[in-house]
Motif scaffolding. Structure first.
Motif, PDB file in Angstrom:
ATOM      1  N   VAL A 202       0.970  -1.233   0.052  1.00 17.81           N
ATOM      2  CA  VAL A 202      -0.017  -0.080   0.030  1.00 17.81           C
ATOM      3  C   VAL A 202       0.755   1.119   0.081  1.00 17.81           C
ATOM      4  CG1 VAL A 202      -1.727  -1.000   1.268  1.00 17.81           C
ATOM      5  CG2 VAL A 202      -0.133   0.049   2.606  1.00 17.81           C
ATOM      6  N   GLN A 203       0.462   2.229  -0.514  1.00 13.67           N
ATOM      7  CA  GLN A 203       1.123   3.669  -0.573  1.00 13.67           C
ATOM      8  C   GLN A 203       0.307   4.750  -0.603  1.00 13.67           C
ATOM      9  OE1 GLN A 203       2.967   5.579  -3.839  1.00 13.67           O
ATOM     10  NE2 GLN A 203       4.729   5.713  -2.745  1.00 13.67           N
ATOM     11  N   ASP A 204       0.379   5.524   0.570  1.00 10.97           N
ATOM     12  CA  ASP A 204      -0.266   6.848   0.774  1.00 10.97           C
ATOM     13  C   ASP A 204       0.272   7.880  -0.305  1.00 10.97           C
ATOM     14  OD1 ASP A 204      -2.468   8.296   1.513  1.00 10.97           O
ATOM     15  OD2 ASP A 204      -1.211   8.826   3.480  1.00 10.97           O
ATOM     16  N   ARG A 205      -0.298   8.781  -0.697  1.00 17.23           N
ATOM     17  CA  ARG A 205       0.271   9.840  -1.695  1.00 17.23           C
ATOM     18  C   ARG A 205       0.809   9.377  -2.802  1.00 17.23           C
ATOM     19  NH1 ARG A 205       3.770  12.701   2.033  1.00 17.23           N
ATOM     20  NH2 ARG A 205       4.430  14.024   0.383  1.00 17.23           N
ATOM     21  N   PHE A 206       0.082   8.752  -3.516  1.00 15.70           N
ATOM     22  CA  PHE A 206       0.419   7.867  -4.591  1.00 15.70           C
ATOM     23  C   PHE A 206       1.367   8.778  -5.702  1.00 15.70           C
ATOM     24  CE2 PHE A 206      -0.186   6.243  -8.962  1.00 15.70           C
ATOM     25  CZ  PHE A 206       0.438   4.887  -9.043  1.00 15.70           C
ATOM     26  N   ALA A 207       2.416   8.434  -5.945  1.00 14.46           N
ATOM     27  CA  ALA A 207       3.357   9.088  -6.783  1.00 14.46           C
ATOM     28  C   ALA A 207       3.680   8.586  -8.065  1.00 14.46           C
ATOM     29  CB  ALA A 207       4.594   9.902  -6.284  1.00 14.46           C
ATOM     30  N   GLY A 208       3.540   7.180  -8.432  1.00 16.84           N
ATOM     31  CA  GLY A 208       3.542   6.687  -9.734  1.00 16.84           C
ATOM     32  C   GLY A 208       4.222   5.120  -9.131  1.00 16.84           C
ATOM     33  N   TRP A 209       4.146   4.354 -10.238  1.00 17.31           N
ATOM     34  CA  TRP A 209       4.772   2.990 -10.012  1.00 17.31           C
ATOM     35  C   TRP A 209       5.027   2.430 -11.442  1.00 17.31           C
ATOM     36  CZ3 TRP A 209       3.194  -1.709 -12.182  1.00 17.31           C
ATOM     37  CH2 TRP A 209       3.701  -2.983 -11.571  1.00 17.31           C
ATOM     38  N   SER A 210       5.998   1.599 -11.333  1.00 10.12           N
ATOM     39  CA  SER A 210       6.397   0.701 -12.591  1.00 10.12           C
ATOM     40  C   SER A 210       6.803  -0.815 -12.207  1.00 10.12           C
ATOM     41  CB  SER A 210       7.858   1.584 -13.202  1.00 10.12           C
ATOM     42  OG  SER A 210       8.943   1.323 -12.189  1.00 10.12           O
ATOM     43  N   SER A 211       6.801  -1.552 -13.087  1.00  5.25           N
ATOM     44  CA  SER A 211       7.237  -2.942 -12.797  1.00  5.25           C
ATOM     45  C   SER A 211       8.752  -2.889 -12.375  1.00  5.25           C
ATOM     46  CB  SER A 211       6.758  -3.704 -14.402  1.00  5.25           C
ATOM     47  OG  SER A 211       7.817  -3.268 -15.021  1.00  5.25           O
ATOM     48  N   ASP A 221       4.358  17.648  -3.384  1.00  6.08           N
ATOM     49  CA  ASP A 221       3.230  17.922  -3.989  1.00  6.08           C
ATOM     50  C   ASP A 221       2.511  16.946  -4.497  1.00  6.08           C
ATOM     51  OD1 ASP A 221       5.077  16.979  -5.820  1.00  6.08           O
ATOM     52  OD2 ASP A 221       4.622  18.618  -7.273  1.00  6.08           O
ATOM     53  N   SER A 222       2.581  15.607  -4.103  1.00  3.42           N
ATOM     54  CA  SER A 222       1.783  14.335  -4.383  1.00  3.42           C
ATOM     55  C   SER A 222       0.488  14.652  -3.772  1.00  3.42           C
ATOM     56  CB  SER A 222       2.218  13.263  -3.667  1.00  3.42           C
ATOM     57  OG  SER A 222       3.642  12.871  -4.217  1.00  3.42           O
ATOM     58  N   GLY A 223      -0.645  14.137  -4.576  1.00  4.19           N
ATOM     59  CA  GLY A 223      -1.884  14.523  -4.204  1.00  4.19           C
ATOM     60  C   GLY A 223      -2.398  13.324  -2.997  1.00  4.19           C
ATOM     61  N   PRO A 224      -3.611  13.236  -2.763  1.00  7.56           N
ATOM     62  CA  PRO A 224      -4.012  12.538  -1.476  1.00  7.56           C
ATOM     63  C   PRO A 224      -4.276  10.891  -2.044  1.00  7.56           C
ATOM     64  CG  PRO A 224      -6.056  13.696  -2.481  1.00  7.56           C
ATOM     65  CD  PRO A 224      -4.845  14.391  -3.210  1.00  7.56           C
ATOM     66  N   ASP A 225      -4.210  10.967  -3.208  1.00  6.84           N
ATOM     67  CA  ASP A 225      -4.252   9.468  -3.865  1.00  6.84           C
ATOM     68  C   ASP A 225      -3.479   8.476  -3.076  1.00  6.84           C
ATOM     69  OD1 ASP A 225      -5.380  11.295  -5.747  1.00  6.84           O
ATOM     70  OD2 ASP A 225      -5.253   9.569  -7.298  1.00  6.84           O
ATOM     71  N   SER A 226      -4.234   7.206  -2.675  1.00  5.42           N
ATOM     72  CA  SER A 226      -3.411   6.070  -2.104  1.00  5.42           C
ATOM     73  C   SER A 226      -3.339   4.847  -3.260  1.00  5.42           C
ATOM     74  CB  SER A 226      -4.287   5.752  -0.842  1.00  5.42           C
ATOM     75  OG  SER A 226      -5.400   5.543  -1.165  1.00  5.42           O
ATOM     76  N   PRO A 277      -7.270   9.266   0.813  1.00  7.82           N
ATOM     77  CA  PRO A 277      -5.947   9.059   1.647  1.00  7.82           C
ATOM     78  C   PRO A 277      -6.134   7.732   2.342  1.00  7.82           C
ATOM     79  CG  PRO A 277      -6.562  11.473   1.971  1.00  7.82           C
ATOM     80  CD  PRO A 277      -7.912  10.766   1.565  1.00  7.82           C
ATOM     81  N   LEU A 278      -4.954   7.128   2.587  1.00  4.90           N
ATOM     82  CA  LEU A 278      -5.081   5.710   3.091  1.00  4.90           C
ATOM     83  C   LEU A 278      -5.559   5.977   4.607  1.00  4.90           C
ATOM     84  CD1 LEU A 278      -4.077   2.926   2.818  1.00  4.90           C
ATOM     85  CD2 LEU A 278      -1.846   3.735   3.918  1.00  4.90           C
ATOM     86  N   GLY A 279      -5.227   7.057   5.240  1.00  7.69           N
ATOM     87  CA  GLY A 279      -5.713   7.177   6.648  1.00  7.69           C
ATOM     88  C   GLY A 279      -7.544   7.500   6.688  1.00  7.69           C
ATOM     89  N   GLU A 280      -8.229   7.700   5.594  1.00  8.72           N
ATOM     90  CA  GLU A 280      -9.586   7.770   5.422  1.00  8.72           C
ATOM     91  C   GLU A 280     -10.240   6.637   4.884  1.00  8.72           C
ATOM     92  OE1 GLU A 280     -10.660  11.362   3.634  1.00  8.72           O
ATOM     93  OE2 GLU A 280      -9.341  12.610   4.914  1.00  8.72           O
ATOM     94  N   ILE A 281      -9.390   5.207   4.522  1.00  7.04           N
ATOM     95  CA  ILE A 281     -10.088   4.300   3.818  1.00  7.04           C
ATOM     96  C   ILE A 281     -10.369   3.349   4.894  1.00  7.04           C
ATOM     97  CG2 ILE A 281      -9.656   2.328   2.583  1.00  7.04           C
ATOM     98  CD1 ILE A 281      -7.722   4.160   0.857  1.00  7.04           C
ATOM     99  N   ASP A 282     -11.580   3.031   5.302  1.00  7.27           N
ATOM    100  CA  ASP A 282     -11.952   2.074   6.115  1.00  7.27           C
ATOM    101  C   ASP A 282     -11.819   0.481   5.709  1.00  7.27           C
ATOM    102  OD1 ASP A 282     -13.923   1.401   8.675  1.00  7.27           O
ATOM    103  OD2 ASP A 282     -14.658  -0.245   7.166  1.00  7.27           O
ATOM    104  N   HIS A 283     -12.116   0.410   4.365  1.00 14.32           N
ATOM    105  CA  HIS A 283     -12.003  -1.043   3.820  1.00 14.32           C
ATOM    106  C   HIS A 283     -12.148  -1.293   2.268  1.00 14.32           C
ATOM    107  CE1 HIS A 283     -16.393  -1.020   4.613  1.00 14.32           C
ATOM    108  NE2 HIS A 283     -16.446  -2.017   3.420  1.00 14.32           N
ATOM    109  N   PHE A 284     -11.725  -2.032   1.395  1.00 16.99           N
ATOM    110  CA  PHE A 284     -12.144  -2.660   0.334  1.00 16.99           C
ATOM    111  C   PHE A 284     -13.069  -3.517   0.275  1.00 16.99           C
ATOM    112  CE2 PHE A 284      -7.578  -1.518   0.234  1.00 16.99           C
ATOM    113  CZ  PHE A 284      -7.441  -0.233  -0.279  1.00 16.99           C
TER     114      PHE A 284
END
Length: 440
Positions: A202-211, A221-226, A277-284
Motif C-alpha cells: 500500500v502507498q499513501d500519496r501515490f506518486a507513480g509505479w513501474s514494474s 506535491d503528491s496528491g491525496p491518492d492512495s 488518503p490511506l488514513g481515510e479508507i475503512d476497507h475495500f
C-alpha cells in the motif's frame, strides 16, 4: 340479374377484406418503423447517454427488477407527504430527519429496491423532466445524494423541487449478495472461490509505479491518492471479473472503472488507486461484477409543490477552544457537511475525480504558531455557501465574516464541494467558529 347481383356483392366483400388487410399491414409497418426509428426526447442530451428508460416505477436490469419502493416529501409544517398507488409502500424510512430539516430544506426521498447487496447505486443524476436539465444546472439551490443503504434524497434549498423528475441511475445488478471485505493494510487477505487475495503493498500519496521500480517515493506535491497492489494465489478456472470498491471511514464509496480479472498470468493486480488518503479508507470490497447498467425513470411524479415558505438555513457553532477539531455539522443534515480545524497549513491546491472533490494536502504543516486551516467537504448541494465568523478567545468578540483569511481553495464535484480557508492567526486565539449557510 341474380348472378350479376351476387358477383357485385362478392366483389365488394373482397374489396373490403383487401382494405382491412392492407390497413392492418400498414399499421403494423408503422408500428415497426416507430419502434426502430423513435428517438426519446431526452436522448438528444449527452448527460442521458441514450440510456434505456421506463415510464413506470420499475425496470428489469440484469438479474434484478429495480423499483421505487416509496416516494416521500417533507412539508414546512413537519408533515410527510407520501405518494400512494401502484404498490408503493407507506412505510417510509428516515422520517425524523425529514421532519427536522423541513422548515429550511425541501426534500424528496426515493427508496430503491432491492438494496445494495443486489443493486449498488454507482451514480445518480436527477433531471428536471420538463427541460431535461440537470437540477443542479437548472438552479444551484438544487442537489441530491445517495443515502446508505438505498435512499436517494433530492434537495431544494429555499426552493421547491419540480413536480416531475427524470431519475437516471448507473448501477451494478448482482445475481447474489456475496461481498468480500479486505482491510487496507499489508498482509490482510480474503478467501474467494479458487484462492486467496492478499494486500501485498500500500502507498499513501501515490506518486507513480513501474514494474521495475515499484512505487515511486511520494513528493511534497503528491496528491491525496492512495494505491494498493494485491497478490493472487489459487487456481482460477473461469472467466470472472470482480468489482473493486473503496469505502471511506465515513461511508463514501468510490467505484473505479477497472475490474479485477483473476485469470491473469501475473500473480499481482494493481496498483489500484483510490482518491481517498490511506488514513481515510475503512476497507475495500469485492463482489462478482454485475455490469454497469444505466437507465432512467422517465417523468417520475413526486408529491406536488404547495408554494411553501422557507426559513433561513441554520447556523452551527464549532467549539474550538484553541484545539484542533474534526467532525460533522449535524445542524445541516441531511446535507453532509464535514469539517476539520488544523494548526498551520499544508494546503497546495484542490482536485476533482469522477464525482468526488477534495483539497490537496501534503507534507508537514507550516506556520503552526501563526496560522490555522479550516476545511469543509459538502455533499448534497455543491454550491452551498458557508459564511465564517471567528470568536476571539480573550475578548469573546466575534470578528467579521471570513476575517483574517490569507488563502482560499475550492473544488466542485457532482453535488460536492471541498473548501479550505487559511487564517492569519494562531488557533489558540480562537474560542469558537460560527458557520452560517445561506442560499446560493
Amino acid at each position: 340479374m341474380i348472378g350479376t347481383s351476387r358477383l357485385s356483392i362478392r366483389g365488394r366483400r373482397f374489396s373490403l377484406r383487401f382494405l382491412l388487410i392492407g390497413t392492418a399491414l400498414i399499421a403494423a409497418g408503422l408500428g415497426i418503423w416507430r419502434v426502430f426509428s423513435y428517438r426519446h426526447p431526452a436522448h438528444q442530451f449527452l448527460s442521458y447517454q441514450k440510456a434505456p428508460y421506463t415510464s413506470g416505477r420499475q425496470m428489469k436490469v440484469g438479474p434484478n427488477t429495480i423499483a421505487i419502493r416509496s416516494v416521500a416529501r417533507n412539508r414546512y409544517d413537519g408533515k410527510i407527504h407520501i405518494l400512494t398507488g401502484d404498490g408503493l409502500s407507506q412505510q417510509v424510512p428516515g422520517v425524523p430527519q425529514l421532519k427536522d430539516c423541513a422548515k429550511w430544506l425541501d426534500v424528496v426521498q426515493l427508496e430503491i429496491t432491492p438494496g445494495p447487496d443486489l443493486a449498488e447505486l454507482i451514480q445518480v443524476r436527477i433531471f428536471d423532466h420538463q427541460t431535461r436539465s440537470l437540477l443542479s444546472e437548472l438552479d444551484p439551490a438544487y442537489g441530491w445524494r445517495v443515502v446508505e443503504p438505498n435512499l436517494i434524497q433530492i434537495y431544494g434549498l429555499g426552493k421547491e423541487i419540480p413536480p416531475k423528475l427524470d431519475v437516471w441511475l448507473r448501477l451494478n445488478s448482482h445475481a447474489d449478495d456475496t461481498v468480500y471485505s479486505l482491510a487496507p493494510v499489508v498482509g490482510a487477505n480474503v478467501k474467494i472461490p479458487g484462492g486467496t487475495i492478499t494486500v501485498e503493498e500500500v502507498q499513501d500519496r501515490f506518486a507513480g509505479w513501474s514494474s521495475g521500480k515499484g512505487f515511486y517515493p511520494s513528493q511534497p506535491d503528491s496528491g491525496p491518492d492512495s494505491a494498493v497492489i494485491l497478490n493472487w494465489k489459487g487456481n482460477w478456472l473461469e472467466e470472472t471479473r470482480y468489482q473493486f470498491v473503496t469505502v471511506s471511514n465515513v461511508g463514501e464509496r468510490e467505484y473505479r472503472d477497472r475490474f479485477m480479472r483473476l485469470n491473469w498470468d501475473s500473480n499481482s493486480v494493481g496498483p489500484i488507486r483510490s482518491p481517498f488518503p490511506l488514513g481515510e479508507i475503512d476497507h475495500f470490497e469485492l463482489r462478482p461484477f454485475g455490469g454497469r447498467h444505466r437507465f432512467f425513470f422517465d417523468g417520475l411524479e413526486v408529491p406536488p409543490a404547495t408554494g411553501r415558505k422557507f426559513d433561513p438555513p441554520p447556523t452551527a457553532i464549532i467549539p474550538v477552544d484553541g484545539t484542533q477539531q474534526q467532525g460533522f455539522l449535524t445542524q445541516f443534515e441531511p446535507l453532509r457537511v464535514r469539517y476539520r480545524v488544523e494548526k498551520g497549513t499544508n494546503v497546495h491546491g484542490s482536485g476533482v475525480y469522477n464525482t468526488l472533490a477534495w483539497i490537496k494536502q501534503s507534507g508537514p504543516h507550516k506556520n503552526v504558531d501563526t496560522e490555522f486551516t479550516l476545511l469543509f467537504t459538502v455533499h448534497g448541494i455543491a454550491e452551498l455557501p458557508l459564511d465564517i465568523r471567528l470568536q476571539d478567545a480573550s475578548s469573546g468578540q466575534w470578528l467579521g465574516k471570513n476575517a483574517q483569511t490569507s488563502g482560499n481553495y475550492m473544488s466542485h464535484g457532482s453535488n460536492r464541494k471541498a473548501t479550505a480557508q487559511v487564517f492569519r492567526m494562531p488557533l489558540e486565539d480562537v474560542k469558537a467558529i460560527e458557520v452560517t449557510a445561506r442560499m446560493p
